[in-house]
Design a protein around this motif. Sequence first.
Motif, mmCIF file in Angstrom:
data_model
loop_
_atom_site.group_PDB
_atom_site.id
_atom_site.type_symbol
_atom_site.label_atom_id
_atom_site.label_comp_id
_atom_site.label_asym_id
_atom_site.label_seq_id
_atom_site.Cartn_x
_atom_site.Cartn_y
_atom_site.Cartn_z
ATOM 1 N N PHE A 42 16.664 -4.339 6.777
ATOM 2 C CA PHE A 42 16.004 -4.933 5.497
ATOM 3 C C PHE A 42 14.480 -3.908 5.605
ATOM 4 N N LEU A 43 13.889 -4.380 6.782
ATOM 5 C CA LEU A 43 12.489 -3.642 6.970
ATOM 6 C C LEU A 43 12.526 -2.341 7.042
ATOM 7 N N VAL A 88 14.381 -0.016 5.776
ATOM 8 C CA VAL A 88 14.500 0.447 4.218
ATOM 9 C C VAL A 88 13.343 0.023 3.373
ATOM 10 N N THR A 89 12.613 -1.011 3.192
ATOM 11 C CA THR A 89 11.810 -1.315 2.361
ATOM 12 C C THR A 89 10.392 -1.100 2.758
ATOM 13 N N LEU A 90 10.082 -0.969 4.278
ATOM 14 C CA LEU A 90 8.988 -0.646 4.593
ATOM 15 C C LEU A 90 8.633 1.207 4.724
ATOM 16 N N TYR A 91 9.798 1.696 4.811
ATOM 17 C CA TYR A 91 9.943 3.131 4.562
ATOM 18 C C TYR A 91 10.372 3.778 3.526
ATOM 19 N N ILE A 92 10.344 3.090 2.117
ATOM 20 C CA ILE A 92 10.994 3.313 0.905
ATOM 21 C C ILE A 92 10.400 4.525 0.456
ATOM 22 N N ASP A 93 8.991 5.044 0.992
ATOM 23 C CA ASP A 93 8.694 6.579 0.554
ATOM 24 C C ASP A 93 9.576 7.583 1.111
ATOM 25 N N PHE A 94 9.939 7.364 2.217
ATOM 26 C CA PHE A 94 11.139 8.456 3.096
ATOM 27 C C PHE A 94 12.564 8.263 2.204
ATOM 28 N N PHE A 95 13.002 7.096 1.975
ATOM 29 C CA PHE A 95 14.363 7.004 1.413
ATOM 30 C C PHE A 95 14.413 7.214 0.031
ATOM 31 N N LYS A 96 13.597 7.448 -0.523
ATOM 32 C CA LYS A 96 13.379 7.762 -2.099
ATOM 33 C C LYS A 96 13.915 9.069 -2.475
ATOM 34 N N TYR A 97 13.771 9.807 -1.461
ATOM 35 C CA TYR A 97 13.921 11.286 -1.519
ATOM 36 C C TYR A 97 15.638 11.427 -1.616
ATOM 37 N N PHE A 98 16.351 10.552 -1.322
ATOM 38 C CA PHE A 98 17.782 10.641 -1.278
ATOM 39 C C PHE A 98 18.147 10.621 -2.932
ATOM 40 N N LEU A 99 17.402 10.206 -3.603
ATOM 41 C CA LEU A 99 17.726 10.020 -5.142
ATOM 42 C C LEU A 99 16.813 11.243 -5.711
ATOM 43 N N VAL A 153 10.633 -11.050 4.989
ATOM 44 C CA VAL A 153 10.119 -10.967 3.562
ATOM 45 C C VAL A 153 8.719 -11.018 3.823
ATOM 46 N N ASP A 154 8.012 -11.756 4.499
ATOM 47 C CA ASP A 154 6.255 -11.946 4.722
ATOM 48 C C ASP A 154 6.193 -10.279 5.295
ATOM 49 N N LEU A 155 6.648 -9.777 6.050
ATOM 50 C CA LEU A 155 6.131 -8.675 6.424
ATOM 51 C C LEU A 155 6.196 -7.403 5.416
ATOM 52 N N TYR A 156 7.428 -7.510 4.562
ATOM 53 C CA TYR A 156 7.544 -6.492 3.575
ATOM 54 C C TYR A 156 6.268 -6.823 2.424
ATOM 55 N N LEU A 157 6.139 -8.079 2.032
ATOM 56 C CA LEU A 157 5.004 -8.497 1.122
ATOM 57 C C LEU A 157 3.706 -8.004 1.862
ATOM 58 N N GLY A 158 3.611 -8.218 2.873
ATOM 59 C CA GLY A 158 2.140 -7.733 3.651
ATOM 60 C C GLY A 158 2.155 -6.177 3.521
ATOM 61 N N GLN A 159 2.922 -5.184 3.659
ATOM 62 C CA GLN A 159 2.811 -4.245 3.607
ATOM 63 C C GLN A 159 2.466 -3.679 2.204
ATOM 64 N N GLN A 160 2.997 -4.353 1.049
ATOM 65 C CA GLN A 160 2.507 -3.916 -0.281
ATOM 66 C C GLN A 160 1.135 -4.522 -0.413
ATOM 67 N N LEU A 161 0.659 -5.594 0.276
ATOM 68 C CA LEU A 161 -0.817 -5.971 0.060
ATOM 69 C C LEU A 161 -1.656 -5.067 0.715
ATOM 70 N N ILE A 162 -1.409 -4.520 1.896
ATOM 71 C CA ILE A 162 -2.099 -3.676 2.628
ATOM 72 C C ILE A 162 -2.429 -2.390 1.777
ATOM 73 N N LEU A 163 -1.163 -1.697 1.158
ATOM 74 C CA LEU A 163 -1.218 -0.592 0.477
ATOM 75 C C LEU A 163 -2.095 -0.618 -0.716
ATOM 76 N N GLN A 164 -2.086 -1.714 -1.264
ATOM 77 C CA GLN A 164 -2.965 -2.166 -2.394
ATOM 78 C C GLN A 164 -4.433 -2.220 -2.249
ATOM 79 N N LYS A 165 -4.818 -2.543 -0.925
ATOM 80 C CA LYS A 165 -6.219 -2.652 -0.551
ATOM 81 C C LYS A 165 -6.720 -1.399 0.050
#
Length: 488
Positions: free
Chosen positions: A325-326, A328-339, A446-458
């Motif tokens: 889960f982590l 794929v979700t934390l490195y989604i900017d890499f995985f998105k290029y499969f689409l 789940v908390d680590l995923y949400l934490g990354q979203q917060l970090i990238l916003q700040k």
Amino acid sequence: MSIIKKLASQTAVYGLSSIFGRFLNYLLVPLVTYHFSAMEYGVVSEFYAYAGFFSVFLLLGFETGYFRFRDKHNTSKDTAYSTALIFVVLVNLGFFFGILAINSRLSPALHYAEHPEYVLYFTIILTLDAIASIPFARLRAENKALRFAGIKIFEILITVILSLFFILYWPKLASVYPQLWLSKLYHPEIGIGYVFLANLTASICKFMLLSPQLLSIRWGFDRVLFAKMWRYSLPMVFIGFTGIINEMLDRVLLKHLLPYDTHTNMQMLGIYSACYKLSILMTLFIQAFRYAAEPFFFAYADKTDAKPVYAKVLKFFVIFCMFIFLLVTLYIDFFKYFLGKDFRVGLNVVPILLLANLFLGIYVNLALWYKLTDKTGLGAVVSLAGAILTVLLNIAWIPKYGYVGSAWATLLCYAGMTVLSYLLGRRYYPVNYDVVRVLIYIGLGVDLYLGQQLILQKLNIAPWLPASGLMAVYALTVFLFEKPARTK
């Protein structure tokens, strides 16, 4: 721990074949999404959704029934195998000739009047794959994981190679050298149908490789054994059907319930289905685990330490699933290029679908209670509850929230089935699962995923930097939690 390591090794063999094979197949996602429109990809998604439903009825639960009765009451293994195989062959031959007889009316009803061959291709694929499931079950029961894996990988290789040929090489060959005999065989109007032809050819090759398992047995049909297998397996059909509803119904309903025109609805279906593919790593692990765990659960059930082992299996299963889960979700900017670029607007559903698959995997672990106690009828009740929830939530949420509503419906369905199965298991086959630690690992992920979203916003930093740090936090936490258990 030695038993868990053995199960892990079996899962690794199945997993490596599945991961390698599916990774090759995974490469088809960018191939198709970069060369076909979202609407055309929606056609593929729709057919595979239908295929999921039919695969349940064409196997009728006899794969699990074979596992259950191959060693029970001193039944001959060959008799159990041939009884199951003969029945499945007869069912599928009836299905094939039935579809063949009505295809001229069925294809227009499905809005594929111009491509009736699509229905025919899928009918043959479904027939061959359903019959092949019984020989594959025998390989699993006999712990022939390497042969199982080899055939699966070969099937995927054929699919990938032919897809590359049909989609990339053949059109270029036909345009540059139109006078070649091979160029004259290419028909661009088939379009997305070449994806189906690649799968069909691979299924035929797989079937041929399984010929030793199909022919080198003592044939026989035990009516008494068949009656027992039928009574055991019939509820599994219901369980499988409701499971397919939970897994595939959203892709069927999106075409009809989205509040747009047919063209746009098919585009949305294609986007959702493509993004669903990004949860493939979780699906691969669950599938590999399932291949190894199902015969293991049955074979180990009579051991005195069976229940503690089952509890440890679930805990380590969740640990690894949250790692996926982590990843794929934390490195989604890499995985998105499969689409393809047009498909990336749906990436927001990927974390939801990954969590949904996590709960599906937990449910697979918990479901051993009804399989080992022969209470498959109660297992069907759990599946029915999930199916009802899936139908109601999709009908309510698709018109309002589109495919995001479908993703949330999938998550709530599998989470609800997990809770219900756990409660029933506590009564009929109580296992002392470490629920607290399992929930801690899920919550941490789940908390680590949400934490990354917060970090990238700040902070304006590269996404891989916080991703790597948060992955390290998860790994360190698991190490600290599990180290005492390993040193005892």
